[in-house]
Design an enzyme around this catalytic site. Structure first.
Site, short mmCIF file in Angstrom:
data_model
loop_
_atom_site.label_atom_id
_atom_site.label_comp_id
_atom_site.label_asym_id
_atom_site.label_seq_id
_atom_site.Cartn_x
_atom_site.Cartn_y
_atom_site.Cartn_z
N SER A 68 -2.25 -9.08 10.60
CA SER A 68 -2.37 -8.42 11.89
C SER A 68 -3.10 -9.26 12.93
O SER A 68 -2.84 -9.18 14.11
CB SER A 68 -3.13 -7.09 11.73
OG SER A 68 -2.49 -6.28 10.80
N THR A 83 3.70 -1.07 8.53
CA THR A 83 2.82 -2.23 8.51
C THR A 83 3.20 -3.27 9.55
O THR A 83 2.34 -3.83 10.22
CB THR A 83 2.84 -2.87 7.10
OG1 THR A 83 2.68 -1.85 6.13
CG2 THR A 83 1.74 -3.89 6.95
N ASP A 124 -0.28 -2.82 12.09
CA ASP A 124 -0.62 -1.85 11.05
C ASP A 124 -0.95 -0.52 11.71
O ASP A 124 -1.63 -0.46 12.74
CB ASP A 124 -1.84 -2.36 10.27
CG ASP A 124 -2.34 -1.33 9.28
OD1 ASP A 124 -1.84 -1.34 8.14
OD2 ASP A 124 -3.20 -0.52 9.66
N GLU A 128 4.67 -5.18 12.94
CA GLU A 128 4.45 -4.95 14.37
C GLU A 128 3.22 -4.09 14.63
O GLU A 128 3.23 -3.21 15.49
CB GLU A 128 5.70 -4.30 14.99
CG GLU A 128 6.87 -5.24 15.12
CD GLU A 128 6.57 -6.46 15.97
OE1 GLU A 128 5.94 -6.31 17.02
OE2 GLU A 128 6.95 -7.56 15.55
N ARG A 142 22.93 22.68 -3.96
CA ARG A 142 22.19 22.92 -5.18
C ARG A 142 21.81 24.38 -5.32
O ARG A 142 21.34 25.00 -4.37
CB ARG A 142 20.91 22.06 -5.19
CG ARG A 142 20.07 22.17 -6.44
CD ARG A 142 20.74 21.48 -7.60
NE ARG A 142 19.90 21.40 -8.79
CZ ARG A 142 20.31 20.87 -9.92
NH1 ARG A 142 21.52 20.36 -10.04
NH2 ARG A 142 19.51 20.83 -10.98
N ARG A 197 9.19 23.05 3.91
CA ARG A 197 9.01 21.60 3.82
C ARG A 197 10.14 20.86 4.55
O ARG A 197 9.91 19.81 5.14
CB ARG A 197 8.97 21.15 2.35
CG ARG A 197 7.75 21.70 1.61
CD ARG A 197 7.96 21.69 0.10
NE ARG A 197 7.94 20.37 -0.47
CZ ARG A 197 8.41 20.07 -1.69
NH1 ARG A 197 8.92 21.03 -2.46
NH2 ARG A 197 8.36 18.85 -2.15
N GLY A 223 11.10 -13.11 7.98
CA GLY A 223 12.44 -12.85 7.49
C GLY A 223 13.40 -13.93 7.95
O GLY A 223 13.30 -14.41 9.07
N GLN A 231 11.24 25.78 0.13
CA GLN A 231 12.09 24.65 0.51
C GLN A 231 12.16 24.56 2.04
O GLN A 231 12.01 23.48 2.61
CB GLN A 231 13.49 24.85 -0.09
CG GLN A 231 14.42 23.64 0.00
CD GLN A 231 14.21 22.66 -1.14
OE1 GLN A 231 13.29 22.81 -1.95
NE2 GLN A 231 15.05 21.65 -1.21
#
Lengths: 664, 664
Positions: free
Chosen positions: B144, B459, B463, B461, B347, B370, B214, B367
């Protein structure tokens, strides 16, 4: 600087006897000795190397696991390890494998549900690994709900056999159900389409195949398979059966058995070392005496009867399995915390003054406020695991004396604590990974694999939300009985203190399901109370070693106050604390973090983990992180050649402006 | 039942115009059209297939990415796609690759930091991919903290070149530093040992190698490398340089360049398709005109000077990059939510009555509580991303007119919202995975890969914790200026309302660092306020389409009340709400969930994602989950043979009791 301890200055800071803490963590001098000895044995044997896992293809990875499992068994046999030592060895080999299910589920199921005769026949074979077993209780369409399983075991009195079968749409029972529902719907031109679109029809061609059992996919010769027992046309619920899957001569699947691996799972290595399997039974015949008959029996005449063995014993087994999961939670969390703590002491970022060194990230309050509660949780979970072990022993003793009185409470405790500790551990591992910054994203940090291999614990052996609802149901039942002659004891004894509340008229009109979200929160609070109070009880015991007890007291306070802060809304809205209290608690937390800081490295050293077991460059004991990261990088297969495979076909045509004519 | 829509009954329930919502989600009819067209183009081209990623070895995986990147470029060239379409195509190819850095960092860096002349030289080469660039700004020991970089760029006036170098312990500057510190310590017998043990010495042999960039590892021919500029023995801070890394003829690294891949990262496929690299410079010489000289220059006589281009422009670029990250957050989160929502409707578990179908898990309140807040978050993040895009355009316009007044606020906004949205998205993806139960753990669910590929956003660009501290600093500065003539405007305008508080005497004696944990919480609250208020502002606009606005209102209320519930401790302790309010908010949430329920599938359909882009069997449009899972399983390499490789060496010796003599 080979051999230099880069964390020595941190270790010198500690204010307590680390060796004494190691004994506390292990549970006893004996437990420490076994763990220490076996973990070093595994770490020093190149046969158990695991640092190359992430680069292997699935097939290489799996073959390597087969080798390790065999090698572990050879080691156990050669060194004549005790059962305790053998279990520790498998633990420190630290690679999910078919043997986990063989020892952890197949054998216990035969012990728990098999008759004396069945045990005498099957256990010796299993103990010597002349057969390898797995445990098949989940179907593709049915996970948590065991009673919803569709596989059938139909007794054929003519041959004295059961016919194990995975039903499909075309199987008679389901076809008739299907037709019945079609006929009630007038004028539907495309019955199948309607059924599917309406969402009414619950089954499907594939729902009833077994799905997930570890060791099933490629290795197990036998399975304990669960199926609906059908005798003389009547159904008698779900029962377990010993079914041979593969030839003991050439390992090929037996007639009527279609079996394979279910494919890749989360992570690079992680659970991909395990052959979780898919299995379809097509009228597979097994002898009658391979039904596990301790609780219910089928006679050769086709009579179904139940023995006088109490069914509650099944709950005893669940208590056992779940308490081991809680113990494992403290292992996994402490491992992540050890890595993040050591690396936080090594890593420096910002704060350099006059060109001097930057600040160790462990010195930042933001880092401490995320890391130290996890350190405290690792200890808290260790002690709650210890207590659950005691609870299980206590319950077992009572069950043997036909005393079932404490079983519901023990069941609620283990269900709730399994849910609480596994959720906190999965989240905690990922938090530790983030606390390691970018480098935590590297496989060589060990944290991605630790996370991927751990998270299924939130789902298996009872989905964590489903379990909390069970706890909530237990709590509601307890509350409804307040004021009656049945006094709450044990972990629910505190409820007598709120008995007066029960006199109030309750305005709630809604049902359990409607309020389930709030009930889940209540269940979590109940479980947290257990963890905190057992930590406090632990500290009321004598704990030898300079400064050891003081450190644990600091951790216990951090654990409790961190929870208070996290859930302060609940404490404030119920009037248990005032905003002033909340602020004071926050101040106290800050002060506690400062007290932990000099002892942080020693507190994770007390776990006594080898570098092999940690499997993390960031967490290595000597803190010599950067050279090790640098060297590890060159081992990636991509670095085998300087110019990558694919350059000529795919990179050069770009650079040379020949992409339009390239063959891609 | 091929071709049947198993979710049709869910789609029929919806109460709003899905096509109109698709336009709202896309941002405009044009944006929808481009996205729709390009995503279908990618999905229908077998060259962009991605379902086989998890089973490939690292080398196969990487080579396949090289092929796809070339194929994508060929498609772009062949179809003469516009820049907008080309960017969308790369987006929907959905595989991290070196091209991300080439287009997203290398080219923008030259545009932003290069002179006119440099842009004219380098950009045409880059646009045609005659060169491939990466962006090297992080060292192994320095992430950083860009100002802490150790790589040096020393001007040599004799050859008119810079010498780029990764210093080591033996390099003169560091050796002298080292010796200086040794000499101040009297009587240390083993100076190196002491230095290391004391933890004083901040550098190490390996800390200064470039690490993470990268595209660097195996592909890039050029890098923008950051280094401390040294001219005539004086240091002038960190600057960017264009450095050629590899031969354009045979791709071999140039003299003085040691380069490779840093090894495996989290997940099976995920970012392992990317060649994040390690790079050591050993006195690499580059022409003087390859220093990026828009802001500062070095003349051939060795004079350092700064141009009149304002340095604040750098912050403008940061605002740009971070607003794209916020936009990406809504993409990633909506993708996970789409998968979890569809699968929750497919399901069924428990609740069967009289042998009828079990209950759809989406009907359970646990369910919904959340899942639906995450659905609401996906929409909230979409709109905040849209607003940030506007903010960036506004700031850019102002910067061009030399108006820097809004830059600090814009910078704080994007930093804070980058942190908030990426953290919530990473956690949200994992929550969606857990909401899919056991099957969410399969790679074929798409969620493990989505998580693994997304988490680095927390993380890179900046933290996320470091960014929140920057926001906190901005807030504290704003507060300290309250009452002065500088009135807070924009997202901090609300502070005028608390101005009276500033009259109170503050008892706080501690510094910023000591209170950083609380400050981070304040920063989060500030950012949440922005998200909520921009969502409300969005709803004040006209939004066409039957029922569209009503649905968005429900989602906005869920988002706001969910936050209120989550942070109720803060609201209660500051007296903003009473416990009664908190309880009412909870009741209202429950009612809102019921309103979303019938529209849930349509609300995720509005994202308009192809099955290819979703990459998830659980989330497939037609809901035909189980047959697809079953079929996919057989494609695992382990199923290529019925009896697994390794049976004869490692399984048979176990079963045949020949382990002691087996060769393992």
């Amino acid at each position: 600087m080979e051999g230099v301890d880069h964390l020595a200055h941190e270790r010198n800071k500690s204010e307590f006897d680390v060796d004494a803490m190691k004994i506390v963590w292990a549970g006893s001098p004996h437990a420490f000795d076994v763990s220490d000895r076996i973990s070093k044995l595994v770490a020093s044997d190149p046969g158990f190397r695991k640092d190359n896992r992430s680069t292997l293809s699935r097939k290489e990875l799996f073959k390597n696991t087969l080798r390790k499992a065999a090698y572990a068994w050879k080691t156990i046999v050669d060194l004549r390890l005790s059962e305790e030592e053998a279990a520790k060895l498998r633990f420190y080999v630290d690679e999910p494998a078919f043997t986990d299910l063989h020892w952890g589920m197949f054998i216990p199921a035969i012990k728990g549900q098999g008759t004396e005769e069945q045990q005498q026949k099957w256990l010796p074979l299993a103990y010597k690994m002349q057969i390898i077993g797995c445990y098949a209780q989940t179907e593709l369409g049915h996970g948590s709900n065991v009673q919803g399983l569709e596989t059938t075991a139909t007794f054929d009195p003519q041959t004295d056999e059961f016919i194990i079968h995975s039903p499909t749409l075309t199987s008679s029972k389901y076809l008739s159900l299907l037709l019945a529902s079609v006929m009630t719907w007038e004028g539907s031109p495309v019955p199948f389409l309607f059924l599917s679109q309406s969402g009414f029809y619950n089954s499907c061609f594939h729902c009833s195949v077994q799905w997930w059992p570890g060791g099933l996919g490629k290795v197990a010769t036998h399975a304990i398979a669960y199926a609906r027992l059908i005798v003389g046309g009547r159904e008698h619920g779900v029962n377990g059966f010993i079914v041979q899957l593969r030839s003991l001569e050439d390992h090929s699947p037996l007639l009527g058995i279609t079996v394979g691996d279910i494919g890749m799972k989360f992570g690079n290595g992680a659970y991909n070392t395990m052959d979780n399997g898919v299995l379809r039974f097509d009228h597979v015949r097994i002898p009658r005496n391979q039904m596990l008959m301790r609780v219910s029996q089928v006679t050769c005449e086709g009579k179904y009867k139940q023995s006088d063995v109490p069914r509650q014993l099944v709950y005893g087994t669940m208590v056992y399995v779940r308490q081991t999961i809680v113990a494992d939670a403290s292992c996994a969390l402490s491992r992540a915390v050890c890595i993040a703590t050591r690396y936080s002491a090594v890593r420096r970022q910002f704060g350099s003054q006059n060109g001097g060194p930057e600040t160790q990230v462990i010195d930042y309050k933001t880092q401490q406020s995320r890391l130290f509660p996890l350190l405290a949780s690792a200890y808290a979970f260790r002690f709650i695991g210890e207590w659950l072990k005691w609870l299980y022993a206590d319950v077992t003793q009572r069950l043997q004396a036909n005393d079932f009185s404490t079983l519901p409470e023990a069941h609620a405790c283990t269900a709730g604590l399994k849910s609480l500790t596994t959720t906190a551990t999965a989240d905690g591992i990922e938090e530790c990974r983030k606390l390691c910054g970018g480098h935590g994203y590297l496989c060589s940090s060990g944290l991605p694999e630790l996370f991927a291999v751990y998270v299924p614990a939130c789902t298996y052996e009872g989905d964590n939300t489903v379990l909390l609802l069970q706890v909530a149901r237990f709590l509601m039942k307890t509350v409804s009985q307040l004021g009656s002659s049945k006094k709450p004891v044990g972990t629910i004894a505190y409820m007598t203190r709120v008995e007066h509340l029960m006199q109030c008229r309750c305005g709630v009109q809604r049902g359990f399901a409607e309020l389930s979200v709030d009930l889940v929160e209540a269940a979590v609070a109940h479980c947290q109370l257990i963890v905190v109070s057992k930590f406090i009880e632990k500290l009321q015991q004598e704990i030898p070693g300079k400064g050891v007890k003081q450190q644990l007291e600091v951790l216990c306070n951090i654990y409790a106050l961190f929870l208070l802060h996290k859930h302060q809304g609940d404490f404030l809205s119920t009037g248990c604390i005032t905003p002033k209290h909340a602020a004071l608690a926050n101040d106290e937390l800050r002060s506690l973090y400062s007290q932990v800081r000099p002892n942080a490295i020693a507190l994770v050293d007390a776990f006594n983990y080898t570098d092999h077991y940690l499997g993390s460059i960031l967490g290595c004991y000597d803190g010599n992180v950067y050279p090790k990261l640098y060297e590890a990088a060159w081992k990636d297969p991509l670095n085998e050649s300087v110019v990558p495979d694919g350059y000529h076909q795919y990179i050069r045509p770009l650079l040379k402006q020949e992409i339009r004519t390239a063959r891609l």
